[in-house]
Write an enzyme that holds these catalytic residues in place. Sequence first.
Site, PDB file in Angstrom:
ATOM      1  N   HIS A 188       0.808  -1.221   0.000  1.00 55.28           N
ATOM      2  CA  HIS A 188       0.000   0.000   0.000  1.00 55.28           C
ATOM      3  C   HIS A 188       0.843   1.272   0.000  1.00 55.28           C
ATOM      4  O   HIS A 188       0.342   2.351   0.284  1.00 55.28           O
ATOM      5  CB  HIS A 188      -0.923   0.027   1.217  1.00 55.28           C
ATOM      6  CG  HIS A 188      -1.865  -1.134   1.298  1.00 55.28           C
ATOM      7  ND1 HIS A 188      -1.526  -2.308   1.927  1.00 55.28           N
ATOM      8  CD2 HIS A 188      -3.125  -1.322   0.825  1.00 55.28           C
ATOM      9  CE1 HIS A 188      -2.529  -3.167   1.851  1.00 55.28           C
ATOM     10  NE2 HIS A 188      -3.512  -2.602   1.183  1.00 55.28           N
TER      11      HIS A 188
ATOM     12  N   ASP B  99      33.726 -30.382  17.122  1.00 53.29           N
ATOM     13  CA  ASP B  99      33.873 -31.691  16.480  1.00 53.29           C
ATOM     14  C   ASP B  99      34.972 -31.659  15.414  1.00 53.29           C
ATOM     15  O   ASP B  99      34.692 -31.542  14.220  1.00 53.29           O
ATOM     16  CB  ASP B  99      32.535 -32.108  15.862  1.00 53.29           C
ATOM     17  CG  ASP B  99      32.578 -33.537  15.329  1.00 53.29           C
ATOM     18  OD1 ASP B  99      33.682 -34.096  15.163  1.00 53.29           O
ATOM     19  OD2 ASP B  99      31.504 -34.102  15.061  1.00 53.29           O
TER      20      ASP B  99
ATOM     21  N   HIS C  10      35.306 -35.447  13.294  1.00 49.75           N
ATOM     22  CA  HIS C  10      34.710 -35.843  12.011  1.00 49.75           C
ATOM     23  C   HIS C  10      35.650 -35.567  10.841  1.00 49.75           C
ATOM     24  O   HIS C  10      35.512 -36.134   9.772  1.00 49.75           O
ATOM     25  CB  HIS C  10      33.380 -35.118  11.790  1.00 49.75           C
ATOM     26  CG  HIS C  10      33.528 -33.737  11.213  1.00 49.75           C
ATOM     27  ND1 HIS C  10      34.079 -32.689  11.896  1.00 49.75           N
ATOM     28  CD2 HIS C  10      33.196 -33.232   9.985  1.00 49.75           C
ATOM     29  CE1 HIS C  10      34.078 -31.599  11.147  1.00 49.75           C
ATOM     30  NE2 HIS C  10      33.549 -31.903   9.981  1.00 49.75           N
TER      31      HIS C  10
ATOM     32  N   HIS D 144      36.169 -35.750   5.977  1.00 46.67           N
ATOM     33  CA  HIS D 144      36.918 -34.880   5.067  1.00 46.67           C
ATOM     34  C   HIS D 144      38.209 -35.494   4.559  1.00 46.67           C
ATOM     35  O   HIS D 144      39.083 -34.780   4.057  1.00 46.67           O
ATOM     36  CB  HIS D 144      37.191 -33.536   5.750  1.00 46.67           C
ATOM     37  CG  HIS D 144      35.941 -32.799   6.104  1.00 46.67           C
ATOM     38  ND1 HIS D 144      34.950 -32.539   5.180  1.00 46.67           N
ATOM     39  CD2 HIS D 144      35.501 -32.279   7.273  1.00 46.67           C
ATOM     40  CE1 HIS D 144      33.952 -31.877   5.782  1.00 46.67           C
ATOM     41  NE2 HIS D 144      34.262 -31.727   7.047  1.00 46.67           N
TER      42      HIS D 144
ATOM     43  N   ASP E 285      29.853 -32.435   4.214  1.00 43.48           N
ATOM     44  CA  ASP E 285      29.214 -32.235   5.525  1.00 43.48           C
ATOM     45  C   ASP E 285      27.702 -32.406   5.476  1.00 43.48           C
ATOM     46  O   ASP E 285      27.096 -32.983   6.364  1.00 43.48           O
ATOM     47  CB  ASP E 285      29.514 -30.825   6.052  1.00 43.48           C
ATOM     48  CG  ASP E 285      30.873 -30.725   6.719  1.00 43.48           C
ATOM     49  OD1 ASP E 285      31.269 -31.701   7.411  1.00 43.48           O
ATOM     50  OD2 ASP E 285      31.537 -29.682   6.562  1.00 43.48           O
TER      51      ASP E 285
END
Lengths: 470, 109, 182
Positions: free
Chosen positions: A130, A232, A235, A240, A383
Amino acid sequence: MCEHDQCTSHAGQKPDMRPVYPKAGSYPHFAKLVDTQKAQVDRKVFHDQEIYEAELRQIFGRAWLFLAHESQIPEPGDFLRTYMGEDNVIVVRQRDRSVNAFLNSCPHRGNRVCMVDAGKKARGFICNYHGWSFGIDGGLRGTDGKVYDSDATFDKGSIGLTPVAQIASYKGLIFATFDPDAPSLEEFLGDFTWYLDVMLDNDEGGTEFIGGAIKSVIDCNWKFPAENFVGDILHAFWTHQSGAQAILGGGVDLGARYDELAFQASVYGHGIETNLDKVGNTRTLGYPELVDYVFSRQKAMADRLGEVRARMVGAVSSATVFPNFSFLPGQATFRVWHPRGPDKIELVVWTLVNKNMPEHIKELYRKGVMMTFSPAGVFEMDDGENWEYSTRVNQGFVTRQQPLHYALGVGTRDDSRDLPGIIHKGSLNDANQRLFYTRWAEFMRFDNWHDLQNGETAPPQRMAQRQAAE
Amino acid sequence: MMADALDMVRICDLSEIGEEILKVSLEGHKPLGVTCLDGIYYVFPDTCPHANESLSKGWIEDGRVVCPVHFAEFELGNGAVHNGPSGCARLTFYECEARIDGLYARLTS
Amino acid sequence: MLDIARPFSDFTRYADADTERQVTRFLYAEARTLDREAYEEWLDRFIDKDIRYWMPDMETRRRDDRRGAFCYGEAAYFDDSWDELHVRVKRYNEPSAWADNPATRHAHLISNIEVFETDDPQLVAVCSAFTNVRNRNETDQDIIHGRREDVLRRHGDGFKLSRRRIFIVQNVLLSKNLNTFL
C-alpha cells in the site's frame, strides 16, 4: 469487525502500535532431554515441532544473534537483509553512523518492506502493498495517496518498523537481541571474546568481510552444524579425508604436539576446539603463499595477542558462538545456520580478512574459502549429507528413542591451564558439544537472565563466585 | 493573466534561507518550501503533489527536491518528476526575486 | 574476450553451420562426460589449460542498483584456474568422497545453444542454457537451472573450453552442495 457495544467506546481512539517483545517461558521437560550426567542428548530435540517452537521463543527470541559485519554497511543508508531465527530483519547504517535493525514487516498488513539482499545509500523502505514508507530510522514517513489525511486516529509518529530490542558491535561484528532484558553483548559473550580476538584482533587495522555471501539450504536441524563447529574436529578425519587428500595429498594432521597443546574451551555454550599448530587450517586452503603469510606474521601477532593465541590464528580449529554463528579460524570462513523448522536450515557464508592484508592475500582467502567451505568446496561438500541423515532418521519413531553417544572425553576437564573458560584437554573431545547442549537446556529451563548467566555453562570464576555466595 | 496580475509577496528574510528546505507559512497561503542553490532562490508548495506530505522534511540532492516519503525527485526550477509514484504531478515553482529586504514571490494559485 | 569479468558484448555474426554443429557436439559430449562423473577425462578432453571457470553468487538487488546481481571479485561458487579445477577433481577421485559414494545420478541437460564468431578466428563465443539434475540415495533430488557464456578455442580439429561464466537462477542455492560441474 468488532460490533460489541463495549468496543464502540474505542471508536476514534488511536490503535496501540507499540513494538512487542515476547517474554520467555520455562520448559523444564524439554531441558531434561539433555542429560549432563549420562552425557546424552535425546533425539527429540532434532525432530519435535513443539521443541522447535520453544527454541524460537527461548533461544532465538532472547540470545544475541549475529547480524552483519560493520564493513558490509559502511555509509549511512547502506543496508542488508538477514534473519534472526526465522525473523527477517533489515540492518541499516543510520545518518549518525550508528547501526540499527528492524523487523522487515510493514505494521499495516505485515508484508516485507525490503525484498533485496542489500543496497547502498537507501533513503528508506517502501512497502509494495500500500505504499507505506519508512525512513532508515524505521519511522513511518507517509502512505500512498491522501486517504489517511482525514483519519484523526492515524498517528504517523506512533507507527514504525519494530526495532530490535538491543544492538551492539564487538570488534566489527554486529549482533542484536529481541530481549530488552538481555545483558550486554559483552556479558553474553563473556570470556569468549578472548578467543574471538584471535580472528578479530590479530592486526591493528581490524577486519572486514569480502563482498557477497554464499547461501544454501541443508535439510538438517540447526544444532547439528552448530555442535559440529563448537567442538567436532573428530569428524574431519573421516568425513573430510577426500578433501584433505585433494588439497594436502594426505590426511588431516593435528600436529606433533597435539597431546601437549590441543584443547577445548567453552563459555556460556560458545566454544572453540583448537590445536596450536599455527597453520593447520590455513594449509587446507591450498595456497602455500597463505601459509607463508601466516608464518610471517607470527611475531607481530604474538606481540599483540600473546604466544598461545598467535599460534591459534591459522591452526586446526573451529568455533561456534551460541546459538548459531560459527567460524573456522585459519580458514577465515564465518557463517550463520538460520533455523527453518526442525529439519531445515539456511546457511550463509562469508569470508573474513584483515583490512591491512595485501590485496592478493585477501584474494587467496576468498578463493580458499570458495574451494573448501562453500557448497562446491571440497570439505563442505561432504558435511551436508551427514547432518541431513542425522536429522532425517529421527522420523523413525523407534529410531528416535535410541540413545546418542556424546561421552567422548568425559573426565578430561583441565583446570591447570591458564586459559579463559571451561577447559578440556585435547580437541578430540565431546566436551564442548555437551556444554553446547547444556546451554541449550539452560535456555529451555530459565525464564530470566540471572539464572542464564550463572548456570553450569558460566565461566569458572563466575561459578566460584556463585558457590561462595551460596 | 491571473499570475501577472498578482503582486509579489514577501516570503522571508534572505538570511533565513540555506541549502536545506525552509518551510514558510504565510497567512492566506498554503505552506511553502524555500531553498537556495548556487545563489539561485526557489519557492514551491511545501506539500508534495503526490500524497500531501511536507517536502521541507525532505532534502535537496543533485539539484532536486527529494520527497521524504516516497522519494519522488523534483527538478529545481522546472519541477519535472523523477522516480515518482505513478500519477505524481510535477512540482510548481513560483517566480521569485531577491530584494534587499527579503525574498519575494508571485504565488499563483 | 577472455577476461572472465567482462560480459559478452552483443555478438551479431552467427558462426557457420559446420562450426555450430561442431560446437553443439562438443557441448553434448562434455555433458555426457559429466553425467558419467568422468571428471579427470572432462579436464583432459574439454578444458583448456588457460581456463577461467567462474560462477558468482546471484544476489537480489534493486533494478537501479549499479552493482547488479553479481560482481567479480566477490563471493562465488567457482572462480577456478585449471589447477584449481584439478583439486576438485582429485576429491571426486577419492573413494571417501562421501557425497559421491554411493554415486550421484546426474543429468546435465544443455539447450538454447547459440554460436557466434569473434574477432579472433581461433575463438568462438557460445551461449547456452542448462538444467542440471542430481539424484542420490532414495529421494534426494536437486535441480539447478542457469545460463552459460563460454569461449571455446580451436584445438586441432576440435575445441577446448577457455572461459566459462555460469549464472544460475537461484539466490539461495536450494541444495546442500554442488557436487558437479555445470
